[in-house]
Scaffold this active site. Structure first.
Site, short mmCIF file in Angstrom:
data_model
loop_
_atom_site.label_atom_id
_atom_site.label_comp_id
_atom_site.label_asym_id
_atom_site.label_seq_id
_atom_site.Cartn_x
_atom_site.Cartn_y
_atom_site.Cartn_z
N LYS A 149 -56.15 19.55 -42.07
CA LYS A 149 -54.78 19.78 -42.38
C LYS A 149 -54.04 21.39 -42.05
O LYS A 149 -53.38 21.11 -41.64
CB LYS A 149 -54.05 19.42 -44.31
CG LYS A 149 -55.40 20.42 -45.45
CD LYS A 149 -54.61 20.03 -46.26
CE LYS A 149 -55.73 20.46 -47.07
NZ LYS A 149 -54.41 22.12 -47.36
N THR A 150 -54.75 22.60 -42.09
CA THR A 150 -54.56 23.85 -42.04
C THR A 150 -53.45 24.25 -40.83
O THR A 150 -52.82 24.56 -40.68
CB THR A 150 -54.52 24.71 -43.19
OG1 THR A 150 -55.27 24.32 -44.35
CG2 THR A 150 -54.44 25.76 -42.78
N ASP A 192 -47.54 22.52 -49.10
CA ASP A 192 -48.97 21.66 -48.38
C ASP A 192 -49.52 21.02 -49.60
O ASP A 192 -48.90 21.92 -50.61
CB ASP A 192 -49.85 23.33 -48.53
CG ASP A 192 -51.33 23.06 -47.81
OD1 ASP A 192 -51.89 21.82 -48.15
OD2 ASP A 192 -51.90 23.81 -47.53
N GLU A 193 -51.00 20.65 -50.49
CA GLU A 193 -51.09 20.30 -51.12
C GLU A 193 -50.62 19.84 -52.04
O GLU A 193 -50.24 19.91 -53.14
CB GLU A 193 -51.66 21.38 -52.08
CG GLU A 193 -53.13 22.27 -51.72
CD GLU A 193 -54.31 21.71 -51.13
OE1 GLU A 193 -55.12 20.15 -51.79
OE2 GLU A 193 -55.51 21.47 -50.55
N GLN A 220 -57.46 13.48 -53.88
CA GLN A 220 -57.72 14.57 -54.37
C GLN A 220 -56.60 15.44 -55.50
O GLN A 220 -56.90 16.93 -55.86
CB GLN A 220 -57.99 16.03 -53.06
CG GLN A 220 -59.23 15.72 -52.50
CD GLN A 220 -59.20 16.61 -50.86
OE1 GLN A 220 -59.86 17.59 -51.72
NE2 GLN A 220 -59.10 16.57 -50.01
N ARG A 246 -67.47 18.42 -51.04
CA ARG A 246 -67.32 20.21 -50.82
C ARG A 246 -68.60 20.27 -49.96
O ARG A 246 -68.77 21.34 -49.05
CB ARG A 246 -67.48 21.20 -52.00
CG ARG A 246 -66.82 20.90 -52.86
CD ARG A 246 -65.26 20.65 -51.97
NE ARG A 246 -64.92 19.70 -51.96
CZ ARG A 246 -63.59 19.80 -51.39
NH1 ARG A 246 -63.14 20.50 -50.26
NH2 ARG A 246 -62.63 18.48 -50.83
#
Length: 694
Positions: free
Chosen positions: A37-38, A223-224, A254, A628
Site C-alpha cells: 500500500k505504501t 493511510d490506515e 486490521q 507479521r
C-alpha cells in the site's frame, strides 16, 4: 539513473496500477496485509505531480504515526526532484490539525504561541480540578481523562456531554470536562485531542474558513483509514466535500484500535457519504507464504465483511504452521527461548529475524528471564523513554522556564509542583489577566495590577514562586550554572514531594536519581569534550573545533529540549536483537520467524472482549499477528497458567479451531499430533544437540 514514474507504475501489479490511476473521484483502496500500500500511495503522489500537473502544495497525505509519515515523505522525495515537491504536506492527522489551528488562530480565538498539553500535562490539570471536589485516586483521573478523550474524538462538546449524562459518574465527568475546557482556554492551551476537534468544529461552523482550506487542498490521501475515529473522518469529509478527489487506503481486517476510538464502520459511512466511491482491492501479498495466508484468510472469514477480499501469494506454500502445547507458562517461555537459540545457529539466522508477539506485556516477564538465561539479546518495544517520565518532564519544565520565562506551558506544569497551594481557579484568573495584558503568565505575576484580580494570599504565593525562579536565574548568570540548578532542585525539596506521591520509597529514589542523571547530562553538554563521540552528542550540529568553548547554559538546555524531540521521533532500533512486542505494537512490521504466545481462551481472545462481545476485534488482532510472519509461524499455548498465585487450567483459543487443520503441525497434544512427525522431531532434536556439542 532513477526510473521514471511511468516505469515505476509499470512495475506495479494491475490492481496497484488501477489504484494509482484513479484520480477523478473518491477512491477506497482495500489493501490487505503486505500488499504494497505504501508503494501505491507514494507513487500516486508522484503521479499527480509529474504526470497530472498538480502542484505539490495542493496535495495532503496523512497517516497516524511520525514514523509512517517520515517513510512516506522519504519515498516521495526520491521520486520528486528540485522544486517538484515544494509545499507537499505529508504528516500525521494531528500535525495537519495543528497547521490548521496555527493558520486560524484569530478565528479560533487563540493567541500566538499557544501551548500544547501532552497527556501528562492534561492529567495534572484534571487532578487539580477533581481534587476540588474530593480526594480522587489515579484510576479515577484516568477514567475521566479517557472519557473526555472519547467525547472529543466523537465531537461531543462539554454542554452536550452534560445534557446527555446518564448517571452520576458521567455527570461528574461532564462537569470536570466543562471546567477542563474552560481552563485550557484561559491558559491559551490545547490538548492532543483538540488538534482534530478544534479544526473540525471550525470547518463545520465557518463556511468562510472551510472554503479557504478547500482551496488549499485539492487532493487528499489517507493511510490506515480503518483507524480513523469520528472527528478524523469528518475532517477528511469536510475538506473533500466539494471536489471529492481523495484516496483512502485501509484494511478493515486490521482495525484493532477501537479502544482508542477507531471506527472501522467509517468504511461503510464513506460509501454512503460518497456514492461515486470506487473500491479497489489489493489482494496480492508480497510478504508471507501461502500457508500463512491461508490461515489468515480462514481466521478472518469468521468476521462479517462489507467488502470481501482474499490474500494470495506467489511465494509458495512454505512450512506448516506449528502449534506447540506446553505444560505451563514457564515451559512455554523456555521452549520459545531455547528454540530461538537452536534455530539461530542451525539456520544461520540473525537475532532480529525472530519476533515473539503476545496479547499483554505481562507475558514477556518469564520470557525475558529465559532469554537472559540463554544470553540471547532482545528488545522490548513500547518501553517508556527517559524524556517521557513524569519527573524528567517536571525538571525539563523548570529548565525551560529558566531560559524562557514566556514558556506558559512550562509555567503551568511546575507552578504547583511541588505543591504550593496555587489552585486551578487562581491560574484561570491569572491566565485571563495575562491575556488582557497581552503578556506571558510568568511576567503577569510581576505586575502590580494583578492585585486587583486575585486575593492577596494568591498573589503572595505566585510572587514567592516567581521570586524563587528569578533567584535561581540570577545565580545561574553570576556563577556556576549547574550548581545553581542543583541548589534550585534541593531548595524546593522536590525529592520529598516525590516520596509523598510515589507508590514506594524505592520508586521515589529511582525518580530522583533520574533527575540527577538529567542534570549530570546537562553538565556534560555544557563542557563537551571534542573527543567525545557518544550518542548523546551525535545530534548536535556544533561538534567542530569550537566545541571546546564552554557553551551557555541556555544553549545547553535548548539542546536537551531538542534531544527530547529527536528521541520521540527516533527511528526504529535496527540492532541485532530478538524483538518482543504486543500484537498491537507489531502492526506495520514483518519478521522472517514469528512466535505467537498464549493462544488460550481469556488471553486471546481476551476475557474482557469475550464478556463485552468484542471478539471480532480480538480475531482481527490475531490476524494481524499471523500476517507479521514471512517464512515461519509458531503458535504456543499452555495447559496451565498461574492466576493470582494459583495454577489454573487453560482452554485452547477458539481461534485455533478456525485455522485450516491441514496446515497445522501440532506438538504436545496427542489427539492432534502425527506420530511419524513426532518421531522425526525427536530424531531432529537429537541431531541438533549433537551438532551443538560437536
Amino acid at each position: 539513473m532513477k526510473p521514471s514514474i511511468a516505469q515505476r507504475i509499470r512495475g506495479l501489479n494491475p490492481s496497484q496500477q488501477e489504484a494509482v490511476h484513479a484520480i477523478d473521484g473518491p477512491c477506497l483502496v482495500l489493501a490487505g496485509a503486505g500488499s504494497g500500500k505504501t508503494s501505491v500511495i507514494t507513487t500516486k503522489i508522484a503521479y499527480l505531480v509529474k504526470e497530472c500537473g498538480m502542484s505539490a502544495r495542493r496535495i495532503a497525505a496523512v497517516t497516524f504515526t511520525n514514523k509512517a509519515a517520515r517513510e512516506m515523505k522519504e519515498r516521495v522525495g526520491s521520486m520528486l526532484v528540485g522544486k517538484e515537491g515544494h509545499g507537499l504536506t505529508v504528516s500525521t492527522f494531528h500535525t495537519l490539525g495543528l497547521n490548521i489551528i496555527r493558520g486560524e488562530l484569530k478565528a479560533l480565538g487563540y493567541k500566538p504561541g499557544f501551548s500544547l498539553f501532552d497527556p501528562e500535562d492534561a492529567k495534572a490539570l484534571l487532578r487539580d480540578l477533581m481534587n476540588k471536589d474530593a480526594q480522587v485516586d489515579a484510576e479515577a483521573i484516568n477514567a475521566v481523562q479517557g472519557q473526555i478523550s472519547q467525547w472529543k474524538n466523537d465531537l461531543v462538546l462539554p454542554g452536550e456531554a452534560l445534557s446527555h449524562a446518564a448517571d452520576d459518574d458521567a455527570h461528574f465527568a461532564a462537569r470536570v470536562y466543562e471546567a477542563y475546557v474552560r481552563h485550557l482556554r484561559a491558559y491559551n492551551a490545547v490538548d492532543f485531542d483538540d488538534l482534530i476537534l478544534l479544526p473540525v468544529v471550525l470547518l463545520r461552523d465557518s463556511p468562510e474558513v472551510l472554503a479557504r482550506w478547500q482551496r488549499k487542498i485539492h487532493y487528499m490521501l489517507v493511510d490506515e483509514y480503518q483507524d480513523t475515529n469520528v472527528s478524523q473522518y469528518l475532517l477528511v469529509k469536510l475538506l473533500m466535500a466539494d471536489r471529492q478527489t481523495f484516496t483512502v487506503v485501509g484494511d478493515d481486517d486490521q482495525s484493532i484500535y477501537a479502544w482508542r476510538g477507531a471506527r472501522p464502520e467509517n468504511l461503510i459511512t464513506l460509501g454512503e457519504d460518497f456514492p461515486r466511491l470506487k473500491v479497489i482491492k489489493l489482494e496480492q501479498n508480497y510478504r508471507s507464504t501461502g500457508t500463512i495466508l491461508r490461515a489468515a484468510n480462514a481466521l478472518i472469514a469468521h468476521n462479517p465483511h462489507v467488502y470481501e477480499k482474499t490474500l494470495w501469494s506467489q511465494m509458495g506454500d512454505g512450512a506448516a504452521i506449528r502449534v506447540v502445547v506446553n505444560r505451563h507458562e514457564e515451559a512455554e517461555a523456555e521452549r520459545v527461548a531455547s528454540e530461538i537459540l537452536t534455530r539461530r545457529i542451525k539456520e544461520s539466522a540473525a537475532w532480529r529475524d525472530f519476533a515473539v508477539l503476545y496479547r499483554g506485556n505481562f507475558q514477556a516477564r518469564l520470557l525475558e528471564l529465559k532469554l537472559q538465561h540463554y544470553q540471547i539479546p532482545y528488545k522490548i518495544s513500547g518501553g517508556t523513554s527517559f524524556f517521557s517520565r513524569g519527573e524528567i518532564k517536571d525538571a525539563m519544565a523548570y529548565l525551560r522556564l529558566l531560559i524562557n520565562p514566556a514558556d506558559d506551558n512550562a509555567f503551568l506544569r511546575i507552578v504547583n509542583v511541588p505543591r504550593r497551594e496555587i489552585g486551578p481557579s487562581t491560574l484561570e484568573k491569572l491566565a485571563n489577566y495575562a491575556t488582557e495584558r497581552g503578556t506571558a503568565l510568568f511576567a503577569a505575576c510581576h505586575e502590580m495590577g494583578l492585585e486587583q484580580h486575585l486575593p492577596e494570599r494568591a498573589v503572595e504565593r505566585l510572587t514567592r514562586f516567581t521570586q524563587f525562579i528569578d533567584g535561581a536565574r540570577r545565580r545561574m548568570d553570576s556563577g556556576d550554572a549547574i550548581a545553581a540548578i542543583r541548589q534550585m532542585m534541593t531548595e524546593m525539596d522536590y525529592e520529598a514531594w516525590l516520596y509523598q506521591n510515589a507508590s514506594a520509597p524505592t520508586v521515589a529514589e529511582r525518580r530522583m536519581g533520574n533527575v540527577w542523571i538529567l542534570i549530570d547530562q546537562l553538565e556534560k553538554s555544557l563542557n563537551r569534550d571534542p573527543e567525545d563521540n557518544s550518542p548523546e552528542d551525535s545530534n548536535s550540529e556544533d561538534t567542530d573545533s569550537t566545541a571546546t568553548e564552554t557553551d551557555s547554559v541556555d544553549a545547553a538546555i535548548s539542546r536537551l529540549v531538542l534531544r527530547d524531540i529527536l528521541e520521540q521521533q527516533a527511528e526504529e532500533d535496527d540492532s541485532d536483537r530478538v524483538q518482543l512486542l504486543t500484537m498491537h505494537a507489531s502492526k506495520g512490521l514483518e519478521f522472517p520467524h514469528v512466535y505467537l504466545m498464549g493462544l488460550e481462551e481469556d488471553l486471546l481472545p481476551h476475557r474482557n472482549a469475550v464478556e463485552n462481545g468484542s471478539v471480532e476485534e480480538e480475531r482481527r488482532l490475531a490476524y494481524v499477528g499471523i500476517t507479521r510472519a514471512r517464512r515461519t509461524l509458531t503458535l504456543t499455548l499452555a495447559r496451565q497458567r498461574k492466576t493470582y498465585g494459583e495454577l489454573s487450567d487453560c482452554t485452547p483459543s477458539r481461534f485455533l479451531d478456525e485455522l485450516p487443520a491441514e496446515d497445522l503441525d501440532w506438538e504436545g497434544r496427542p489427539d492432534k499430533e502425527d506420530p511419524e512427525k513426532k518421531q522425526a522431531r525427536g530424531q531432529s532434536a537429537l541431531a541438533d544437540l549433537r551438532s551443538l556439542i560437536n
